[in-house]
Design a protein around this motif. Structure first.
Motif, PDB file in Angstrom:
ATOM      1  N   SER A   1       0.817  -1.219   0.000  1.00 51.67           N
ATOM      2  CA  SER A   1       0.000   0.000   0.000  1.00 51.67           C
ATOM      3  C   SER A   1       0.851   1.269   0.000  1.00 51.67           C
ATOM      4  N   GLY A   2       0.176   2.398   0.010  1.00 50.00           N
ATOM      5  CA  GLY A   2       0.852   3.688   0.004  1.00 50.00           C
ATOM      6  C   GLY A   2       1.613   3.959   1.284  1.00 50.00           C
ATOM      7  N   VAL A   3       1.215   3.294   2.389  1.00 53.43           N
ATOM      8  CA  VAL A   3       1.912   3.485   3.654  1.00 53.43           C
ATOM      9  C   VAL A   3       3.356   3.017   3.532  1.00 53.43           C
ATOM     10  N   THR A   4       3.558   1.850   2.937  1.00 53.85           N
ATOM     11  CA  THR A   4       4.920   1.347   2.726  1.00 53.85           C
ATOM     12  C   THR A   4       5.658   2.247   1.748  1.00 53.85           C
ATOM     13  N   PHE A   5       4.985   2.627   0.678  1.00 49.55           N
ATOM     14  CA  PHE A   5       5.608   3.416  -0.376  1.00 49.55           C
ATOM     15  C   PHE A   5       6.095   4.768   0.147  1.00 49.55           C
ATOM     16  N   VAL A   6       5.332   5.381   1.039  1.00 45.51           N
ATOM     17  CA  VAL A   6       5.667   6.717   1.536  1.00 45.51           C
ATOM     18  C   VAL A   6       6.370   6.662   2.894  1.00 45.51           C
ATOM     19  N   SER A   7       5.865   5.832   3.808  1.00 47.87           N
ATOM     20  CA  SER A   7       6.317   5.899   5.199  1.00 47.87           C
ATOM     21  C   SER A   7       7.592   5.123   5.501  1.00 47.87           C
ATOM     22  N   VAL A   8       7.737   3.920   4.928  1.00 44.43           N
ATOM     23  CA  VAL A   8       8.886   3.083   5.289  1.00 44.43           C
ATOM     24  C   VAL A   8      10.220   3.762   4.973  1.00 44.43           C
ATOM     25  N   PRO A   9      10.414   4.360   3.785  1.00 42.31           N
ATOM     26  CA  PRO A   9      11.684   5.061   3.557  1.00 42.31           C
ATOM     27  C   PRO A   9      11.944   6.170   4.569  1.00 42.31           C
ATOM     28  N   GLY A  10      10.886   6.827   5.016  1.00 46.22           N
ATOM     29  CA  GLY A  10      11.041   7.936   5.946  1.00 46.22           C
ATOM     30  C   GLY A  10      11.457   7.539   7.343  1.00 46.22           C
ATOM     31  N   THR A  11      11.328   6.246   7.705  1.00 44.81           N
ATOM     32  CA  THR A  11      11.668   5.799   9.066  1.00 44.81           C
ATOM     33  C   THR A  11      13.162   5.564   9.253  1.00 44.81           C
ATOM     34  N   VAL A  12      13.918   5.529   8.158  1.00 43.76           N
ATOM     35  CA  VAL A  12      15.324   5.105   8.238  1.00 43.76           C
ATOM     36  C   VAL A  12      16.167   6.030   9.100  1.00 43.76           C
ATOM     37  N   ALA A  13      15.938   7.335   9.053  1.00 43.16           N
ATOM     38  CA  ALA A  13      16.750   8.278   9.828  1.00 43.16           C
ATOM     39  C   ALA A  13      16.618   8.037  11.326  1.00 43.16           C
ATOM     40  N   SER A  14      15.427   7.710  11.791  1.00 37.39           N
ATOM     41  CA  SER A  14      15.195   7.540  13.231  1.00 37.39           C
ATOM     42  C   SER A  14      15.369   6.101  13.708  1.00 37.39           C
ATOM     43  N   ALA A  15      15.079   5.128  12.841  1.00 39.42           N
ATOM     44  CA  ALA A  15      15.096   3.724  13.281  1.00 39.42           C
ATOM     45  C   ALA A  15      16.027   2.839  12.470  1.00 39.42           C
ATOM     46  N   GLY A  16      16.782   3.430  11.532  1.00 35.11           N
ATOM     47  CA  GLY A  16      17.627   2.601  10.674  1.00 35.11           C
ATOM     48  C   GLY A  16      16.787   1.610   9.894  1.00 35.11           C
ATOM     49  N   PHE A  17      17.287   0.388   9.795  1.00 37.22           N
ATOM     50  CA  PHE A  17      16.532  -0.676   9.126  1.00 37.22           C
ATOM     51  C   PHE A  17      15.697  -1.467  10.138  1.00 37.22           C
ATOM     52  N   GLY A  18      15.332  -0.817  11.260  1.00 34.77           N
ATOM     53  CA  GLY A  18      14.602  -1.496  12.329  1.00 34.77           C
ATOM     54  C   GLY A  18      13.301  -2.137  11.878  1.00 34.77           C
ATOM     55  N   TYR A  19      12.658  -1.542  10.882  1.00 36.94           N
ATOM     56  CA  TYR A  19      11.398  -2.101  10.383  1.00 36.94           C
ATOM     57  C   TYR A  19      11.597  -3.515   9.835  1.00 36.94           C
ATOM     58  N   PHE A  20      12.827  -3.855   9.473  1.00 35.88           N
ATOM     59  CA  PHE A  20      13.080  -5.185   8.917  1.00 35.88           C
ATOM     60  C   PHE A  20      12.840  -6.279   9.950  1.00 35.88           C
ATOM     61  N   GLN A  21      12.916  -5.948  11.244  1.00 38.31           N
ATOM     62  CA  GLN A  21      12.559  -6.916  12.291  1.00 38.31           C
ATOM     63  C   GLN A  21      11.109  -7.354  12.128  1.00 38.31           C
ATOM     64  N   VAL A  22      10.241  -6.377  11.873  1.00 35.16           N
ATOM     65  CA  VAL A  22       8.819  -6.678  11.674  1.00 35.16           C
ATOM     66  C   VAL A  22       8.627  -7.526  10.417  1.00 35.16           C
ATOM     67  N   VAL A  23       9.391  -7.195   9.362  1.00 33.33           N
ATOM     68  CA  VAL A  23       9.284  -7.931   8.098  1.00 33.33           C
ATOM     69  C   VAL A  23       9.649  -9.401   8.293  1.00 33.33           C
ATOM     70  N   LEU A  24      10.679  -9.678   9.113  1.00 28.05           N
ATOM     71  CA  LEU A  24      11.035 -11.072   9.409  1.00 28.05           C
ATOM     72  C   LEU A  24       9.874 -11.774  10.108  1.00 28.05           C
ATOM     73  N   GLY A  25       9.193 -11.049  10.976  1.00 25.01           N
ATOM     74  CA  GLY A  25       8.003 -11.613  11.621  1.00 25.01           C
ATOM     75  C   GLY A  25       6.909 -11.898  10.613  1.00 25.01           C
ATOM     76  N   TYR A  26       6.714 -10.971   9.667  1.00 27.21           N
ATOM     77  CA  TYR A  26       5.736 -11.208   8.601  1.00 27.21           C
ATOM     78  C   TYR A  26       6.031 -12.534   7.898  1.00 27.21           C
ATOM     79  N   PHE A  27       7.307 -12.732   7.567  1.00 27.15           N
ATOM     80  CA  PHE A  27       7.724 -13.920   6.821  1.00 27.15           C
ATOM     81  C   PHE A  27       7.312 -15.193   7.564  1.00 27.15           C
ATOM     82  N   LEU A  28       7.539 -15.237   8.863  1.00 23.52           N
ATOM     83  CA  LEU A  28       7.155 -16.413   9.657  1.00 23.52           C
ATOM     84  C   LEU A  28       5.635 -16.578   9.680  1.00 23.52           C
ATOM     85  N   GLY A  29       4.931 -15.469   9.812  1.00 19.23           N
ATOM     86  CA  GLY A  29       3.468 -15.526   9.878  1.00 19.23           C
ATOM     87  C   GLY A  29       2.842 -16.087   8.623  1.00 19.23           C
TER      88      GLY A  29
END
Length: 493
Positions: A55-83
């Motif tokens: 969705s547009g949230v990933t398209f717009v928001s995920v790149p913007g999180t890198v300055a504050s959280a680095g690639f931290g969102y990738f932890q959630v993505v690994l969880g998605y993969f297991l789910g």
């Protein structure tokens, strides 16, 4: 870049979608709308689901999180993969074995009409709020960067976009969406890849030198080991897994596409292929976010968060990149909105109105009811988007995750209670009360957690906590099984 020039591409893109919709909806019927005649190609479904999930949230928001959280969102993505593996090998076999059109029919067969209606209503509430929040985010970007310059108001923009979605979904439904989502995912990924390589080219970076530069800035760090933080890696991975189980496996929008595939084996191939590609695509979005921050830093541009990607693409990069960004953005918008509108129509017609249980209704009468519901949900979408505009909240992704945590928890509990126990609920009036009380309790728990638990912050594990509390409540009002054939059949699945 001319706003009129960009707007012409939006109109052209919509006309392309309308042409695909016309072609795919020929000779369609109510079964085409609800379940795609159970004849969808698994590869098309798999590829199209990438656009729906991101969705547009990933398209717009995920790149913007890198300055504050680095690639931290990738932890959630690994969880998605297991789910997704749980969805593929626990839930899909159940749905295919019972030949479900609405996945909430399982709750009716296992527990009765009260649990069935409760589950369907929680999906309708959750998907309506989540889908319109995503829709608002993208419409707002288009409004700020294009349509404000043309003196077109936000309500008019929202009305026209929803009208576009109605025009290409009201006839073909799932049968059409399988094809349009594939087209839209292609454009979304094209926009992502072009922007990545153009910025690398502009800054004279190779892939290896880009990674080195991101490492120096600390952007590639993704493992959070602070146990009290809401971003602690175990919370993120476990929470991500249950988010996937809830928002995909227990969501009619996502599952109606999967169960439109002819066989279980093909549907499972679709799911595993899709989740593998999704990991790589999310990683690429994070990589893009890092590149964008390198670019703005090198050029003295002060911009971050959700404004980062659209501002750089539309104001600082060449026109052709801006056009590709806009096409990618609206390609991210439509899959999440059209699928939600179709799924909500299907669920309300089947689960709440009981169209499939009405043996006396003709095909024409069913279609008339379906169209009425479809238009009604479009009006609800319009009002909700205006509500989010009124809120003017900058943290839409947080709203979406919180809505999921509060509303998918009861669904997670109802399905897991049916699958992993053999206890009975019957037509217990306590079912909806427990499913409402648990999220309310979680709301206060979330607010006071830091005070009560020595600084502990609840993150996306809120869904799991909500589900466990609801599960305990269902256990308290349930009765032991009587070991009839029916109970053993459904309770063991």
């Amino acid at each position: 870049m001319s706003a009129t020039f960009l707007f012409s591409f939006i109109i052209g893109y919509f006309l392309l979608l309308l042409g695909v919709a016309w072609y795919t909806s020929r000779n369609s019927n109510n079964e085409s709308f609800f379940i795609g005649n159970r004849n969808s190609n698994w590869m098309l479904v798999s590829f199209g689901m990438i656009g729906t999930s991101m969705s547009g949230v990933t398209f717009v928001s995920v790149p913007g999180t890198v300055a504050s959280a680095g690639f931290g969102y990738f932890q959630v993505v690994l969880g998605y993969f297991l789910g997704y593996f749980v969805v593929a090998y626990v839930l899909l076999p159940l749905y295919y074995r019972l030949h479900l059109t609405s996945i909430y029919n399982y709750l009716q067969q296992r527990f009765g009409i009260t649990a069935y209606k409760t589950g369907a209503l929680f999906f309708i509430i959750s998907r309506t709020l989540g889908a319109t929040a995503r829709l608002y985010l993208v419409i707002n970007v288009i409004q700020i960067f294009i349509l404000d310059k043309l003196d077109i108001s936000f309500p008019v923009t929202t009305f026209v976009i929803l009208l576009m979605i109605l025009l290409y979904t009201f006839e073909g439904g799932v049968k059409t969406i399988v094809f349009t989502d594939t087209l839209q995912t292609s454009f979304m990924l094209l926009g992502l890849i072009v922007c990545v390589f153009y910025i690398m080219h502009t800054m004279d970076l190779s892939i290896s030198s880009s990674i080195s530069a991101l490492n120096e800035k600390g952007y590639t760090k993704f493992l959070n080991t602070d146990i009290n933080s809401s971003g602690f890696f175990l919370k993120q991975i476990i929470g991500g897994a249950f988010i996937t189980i809830g928002m995909t496996g227990l969501d009619q929008e996502m599952m109606q596409k999967n169960i439109s595939v002819k066989t279980l084996k093909d549907s499972q191939k679709n799911m595993i292929t899709f989740c593998s590609v999704l990991v790589l695509v999310n990683l690429l979005f994070l990589f893009l976010g890092g590149l964008l921050y390198l670019y703005v830093s090198a050029n003295g541009i002060n911009i971050k968060g959700d404004d980062l990607f659209p501002t750089v693409a539309l104001q600082y990069l060449p026109s052709f990149v801006g056009v590709i960004f806009i096409i990618g953005l609206i390609s991210a918008l439509f899959p999440s909105a059209d699928g939600a509108l179709t799924a909500l129509t299907s669920s309300f017609c089947i689960d709440i109105l009981g169209l499939q249980r009405n043996a006396t209704a003709t095909e024409k009468q069913t279609k008339k009811t379906r169209l009425t519901v479809h238009f009604t949900f479009a009006i609800v979408f319009f009002l909700c988007v205006l509500f989010f505009k009124w809120l003017d909240d900058k943290s839409i992704i947080d709203i979406i995750l919180k809505v999921a945590g509060y509303t998918y928890g009861p669904l997670l509990a109802l399905f897991s209670f049916g699958i992993f126990t053999k206890r009975k609920l019957g037509e217990n009036i306590g079912i909806p009360f427990i499913c409402i009380a648990a999220p309310l309790f979680c709301y206060f728990l979330n607010k006071e957690a830091a005070t009560w638990f020595n600084g502990y912050q609840i993150g996306i594990e809120l869904l799991l906590i909500n589900g466990l509390i609801t599960f305990a409540g269902l256990w308290a009002i349930s009765t032991p099984p009587n070991h009839t054939a029916t109970e053993v059949t459904y309770g063991s699945e």
